[in-house]
Design a protein around this motif. Structure first.
Motif, PDB file in Angstrom:
ATOM      1  N   GLU A  70      32.234  30.138  39.647  1.00 28.71           N
ATOM      2  CA  GLU A  70      33.293  29.267  39.467  1.00 28.71           C
ATOM      3  C   GLU A  70      33.518  28.769  37.960  1.00 28.71           C
ATOM      4  OE1 GLU A  70      35.474  28.850  41.859  1.00 28.71           O
ATOM      5  OE2 GLU A  70      34.184  29.819  43.186  1.00 28.71           O
ATOM      6  N   ASP A  71      32.317  28.551  37.280  1.00 29.33           N
ATOM      7  CA  ASP A  71      32.400  28.247  35.908  1.00 29.33           C
ATOM      8  C   ASP A  71      33.114  29.296  34.849  1.00 29.33           C
ATOM      9  OD1 ASP A  71      31.655  25.751  36.485  1.00 29.33           O
ATOM     10  OD2 ASP A  71      29.448  26.306  35.636  1.00 29.33           O
ATOM     11  N   HIS A  72      32.935  30.888  35.404  1.00 24.19           N
ATOM     12  CA  HIS A  72      33.289  32.002  34.724  1.00 24.19           C
ATOM     13  C   HIS A  72      34.544  32.499  35.465  1.00 24.19           C
ATOM     14  CE1 HIS A  72      29.270  31.192  32.921  1.00 24.19           C
ATOM     15  NE2 HIS A  72      29.711  31.818  32.076  1.00 24.19           N
ATOM     16  N   HIS A  73      35.019  31.946  36.510  1.00 23.92           N
ATOM     17  CA  HIS A  73      36.026  32.280  37.066  1.00 23.92           C
ATOM     18  C   HIS A  73      36.259  33.811  37.470  1.00 23.92           C
ATOM     19  CE1 HIS A  73      37.983  28.699  35.535  1.00 23.92           C
ATOM     20  NE2 HIS A  73      37.482  29.204  34.161  1.00 23.92           N
ATOM     21  N   ILE A  74      35.064  33.939  38.245  1.00 19.56           N
ATOM     22  CA  ILE A  74      34.861  35.433  38.681  1.00 19.56           C
ATOM     23  C   ILE A  74      35.286  35.611  40.364  1.00 19.56           C
ATOM     24  CG2 ILE A  74      32.790  37.284  39.275  1.00 19.56           C
ATOM     25  CD1 ILE A  74      31.221  35.742  36.866  1.00 19.56           C
ATOM     26  N   ARG A  75      35.648  36.684  40.454  1.00 15.41           N
ATOM     27  CA  ARG A  75      36.096  37.098  41.712  1.00 15.41           C
ATOM     28  C   ARG A  75      35.970  38.742  41.964  1.00 15.41           C
ATOM     29  NH1 ARG A  75      35.722  32.403  42.641  1.00 15.41           N
ATOM     30  NH2 ARG A  75      37.033  30.977  43.912  1.00 15.41           N
ATOM     31  N   PHE A  76      35.914  38.957  43.088  1.00 19.29           N
ATOM     32  CA  PHE A  76      35.974  40.396  43.400  1.00 19.29           C
ATOM     33  C   PHE A  76      37.306  40.976  42.929  1.00 19.29           C
ATOM     34  CE2 PHE A  76      32.631  39.331  46.017  1.00 19.29           C
ATOM     35  CZ  PHE A  76      31.528  40.369  45.652  1.00 19.29           C
ATOM     36  N   TYR A  77      37.415  42.092  42.409  1.00 17.85           N
ATOM     37  CA  TYR A  77      38.619  42.840  42.162  1.00 17.85           C
ATOM     38  C   TYR A  77      39.310  43.589  43.206  1.00 17.85           C
ATOM     39  CZ  TYR A  77      41.932  45.252  38.950  1.00 17.85           C
ATOM     40  OH  TYR A  77      43.016  45.912  38.010  1.00 17.85           O
ATOM     41  N   GLU A  78      40.461  42.970  43.597  1.00 16.99           N
ATOM     42  CA  GLU A  78      41.165  43.299  44.933  1.00 16.99           C
ATOM     43  C   GLU A  78      41.760  44.734  44.763  1.00 16.99           C
ATOM     44  OE1 GLU A  78      43.231  40.393  46.956  1.00 16.99           O
ATOM     45  OE2 GLU A  78      41.614  38.813  46.191  1.00 16.99           O
ATOM     46  N   GLY A  79      42.068  45.404  45.844  1.00 10.91           N
ATOM     47  CA  GLY A  79      42.704  46.665  45.921  1.00 10.91           C
ATOM     48  C   GLY A  79      41.917  47.878  45.570  1.00 10.91           C
ATOM     49  N   ILE A  80      40.687  47.926  45.419  1.00 11.67           N
ATOM     50  CA  ILE A  80      39.647  48.936  45.029  1.00 11.67           C
ATOM     51  C   ILE A  80      38.545  48.988  46.034  1.00 11.67           C
ATOM     52  CG2 ILE A  80      40.618  49.082  42.716  1.00 11.67           C
ATOM     53  CD1 ILE A  80      37.470  47.996  42.011  1.00 11.67           C
ATOM     54  N   ILE A  81      37.907  50.306  46.126  1.00 17.11           N
ATOM     55  CA  ILE A  81      36.654  50.405  46.627  1.00 17.11           C
ATOM     56  C   ILE A  81      35.558  50.242  45.294  1.00 17.11           C
ATOM     57  CG2 ILE A  81      37.341  51.566  48.607  1.00 17.11           C
ATOM     58  CD1 ILE A  81      36.173  54.102  47.573  1.00 17.11           C
ATOM     59  N   HIS A  82      34.235  50.186  45.832  1.00 20.27           N
ATOM     60  CA  HIS A  82      33.335  49.999  44.891  1.00 20.27           C
ATOM     61  C   HIS A  82      33.207  48.951  43.843  1.00 20.27           C
ATOM     62  CE1 HIS A  82      32.103  54.118  46.121  1.00 20.27           C
ATOM     63  NE2 HIS A  82      33.195  54.708  45.625  1.00 20.27           N
ATOM     64  N   GLU A  83      33.900  47.725  44.437  1.00 19.03           N
ATOM     65  CA  GLU A  83      34.093  46.632  43.588  1.00 19.03           C
ATOM     66  C   GLU A  83      32.930  45.792  43.481  1.00 19.03           C
ATOM     67  OE1 GLU A  83      33.791  45.690  48.048  1.00 19.03           O
ATOM     68  OE2 GLU A  83      35.038  47.178  46.831  1.00 19.03           O
TER      69      GLU A  83
END
Length: 356
Positions: free
Chosen positions: A182-195
Motif C-alpha cells: 500500500e505504501d508504494h501503491h503497488i498493484r498487479f498490471y492488468e490486461g497481461i499474462i506473466h504479471e
C-alpha cells in the motif's frame, strides 16, 4: 478462529476462474491450517462453470472466508487487485485456485516473519503433475533452493538467488507485508499474462527486510492448459513480457544512481531472460496481421524500444538459424564458429561470476 471484528494476521488471496475440479482441494487446505488467525478472499473472475458455488460450499459458514464475484472476465491481475483492495491482514499470501498449501504453512510464515520483522518472505514449493503429458511438457524444481536464514534487503536477496540461479518470480511463492504494497501503491498490471514478474520486481526493490524459508509450504499443480505449462502463449506472452521489460527497465534507469553494481547486473540478466522469452514467442507466431496491429498500437517511443529489444535481436537469431540450415559447408561452418564463440563468451562470463 478469527471473527469479523478481529483483524487477521494474514490475508490469503484466491482468484477463481473455471477451476471447479481443483478449488475444493485448494480451499480445504486453508480450512486445515494450524494458524487460526487469517482471512481468505476469493474473487471469481466471471467463471462459466460452478467454481464459485463449489468454493462457497467448501467454506461453509466459516467467517474467515469471503467471496467477490466480478461481473465480467478481467483476468487474474484484476481479480487479485480486487482482493487487495479489501484485504485487512498484516501480510498477503497469494494462492492459485488449482494449488494448495501444506497444513502448517501460514503458522510457519507468521512465526518467521514476526521473529525477523520481515517485509517479504520467500518460501519453497513442490510441483506435482496431473498427468505424464504435463510432466513431459514442463519441469521446474522449486524445492531445492539453498537456505537463507538471515535478513537482507529485497535487492540483496534477489542478487543471492540470481547468482545461485534460484530466483523464481512467482507471486504465490512469497508472503508480503500489506503496508509495503500500500505504501508504494503497488498493484498487479492488468490486461497481461506473466504479471507476477513485474509485481515481484516492484515489491522486492521496495523491501528493506527480506528472507527465505526453505521449507516446502506450497504445492503447485502442473496441468495441461495452464499458463505455466504452455510453451508459448503467442502474442499474449510477447505483450506481457514487453510490459514487464518496459516497466522494469524504466525503474532501473530512474534509480540507477542508487543501485549496487551487482544488483544491476543480476537484474539486467533477469530482464534479458524475459526478452528472450518474448522474442521466441514473437518469431514463433505466424499471425503477421496481429503482429502488425500490435506494433501499430504501441506509442512510438515504445515502438523504438520494441524494435531494439525484440525484433532486431530476433532477426539476428533467425539469421543464424538460416545460416546453419542453408546448404554449403562454408556457411554452416561460419555459423558453427559464431555459435562456439557465443558459448565461449557465456562460459567466461559464468567463470568470472563464480570468482566474484
Amino acid at each position: 478462529m478469527a471473527t469479523r471484528t478481529q483483524l487477521p494476521k494474514i490475508t490469503v488471496v484466491v482468484p477463481l476462474y473455471n477451476c471447479e475440479p481443483y478449488i475444493g482441494e485448494c480451499l480445504e487446505s486453508l480450512v486445515r491450517q494450524s494458524l487460526p488467525d487469517f482471512e481468505v478472499i476469493c474473487v471469481d473472475d466471471a467463471s462459466t462453470d460452478g467454481s464459485l458455488g463449489k468454493a462457497r460450499a467448501c467454506a461453509g459458514a466459516d467467517p474467515r472466508f469471503s467471496f467477490v464475484a466480478l461481473e465480467e472476465n478481467r483476468g487474474q491481475s484484476a481479480a487479485r487487485n480486487a482482493a487487495l483492495g479489501l484485504a485487512q491482514g498484516d501480510y498477503i499470501v497469494f494462492l492459485d485456485s488449482d494449488d494448495y498449501l501444506v497444513d502448517d504453512a501460514l503458522e510457519k510464515l507468521v512465526a518467521r516473519a514476526t521473529a525477523q520483522n520481515l517485509d517479504d518472505l520467500y518460501f519453497s514449493a513442490r510441483s506435482f503433475f496431473d498427468s505424464k503429458d504435463s510432466q513431459d511438457l514442463f519441469w521446474e524444481d522449486l524445492g531445492r533452493r539453498a537456505p537463507f536464514d538471515g535478513v537482507a534487503t529485497g535487492k540483496e536477496l534477489f542478487t543471492v538467488f540470481a547468482q545461485r540461479r534460484e530466483f523464481f518470480p512467482h507471486g504465490p511463492l512469497r508472503m508480503v507485508r500489506r503496508s509495503l504494497i500500500e505504501d508504494h501503491h503497488i498493484r498487479f498490471y492488468e490486461g497481461i499474462i506473466h504479471e507476477d514478474d513485474l509485481f515481484t520486481f516492484q515489491t522486492l526493490v521496495a523491501s528493506e527486510r527480506s528472507s527465505f524459508l526453505s521449507d516446502v509450504l506450497y504445492m503447485r499443480r502442473v496441468r495441461l492448459g495452464s499458463t505455466m505449462a504452455t510453451r508459448t502463449q503467442g502474442l499474449a506472452t510477447v505483450k506481457g513480457y514487453a510490459v514487464c521489460v518496459r516497466e522494469m527497465k524504466r525503474w532501473m534507469r530512474d534509480n540507477a544512481a542508487d543501485l549496487d553494481d551487482t544488483f544491476i547486473e543480476a537484474m539486467m540478466r533477469q530482464i534479458d531472460w524475459l526478452v528472450q522469452q518474448a522474442t521466441q514467442s514473437w518469431y514463433e507466431s505466424d499471425d503477421e496481421q496481429a503482429k502488425a496491429d500490435y506494433l501499430a498500437s504501441l506509442p512510438k517511443a515504445d515502438r523504438v524500444d520494441f524494435y531494439a529489444d525484440f525484433i532486431l535481436r530476433g532477426e539476428a537469431v533467425e539469421q543464424i538459424k538460416e545460416d546453419i540450415l542453408r546448404p554449403g559447408t562454408r556457411v554452416i561452418g561460419d555459423a558453427f564458429v559464431r555459435a562456439l564463440r557465443l558459448v565461449k563468451r557465456k562460459a567466461l562470463q559464468k567463470y568470472r561470476l563464480s570468482r566474484t
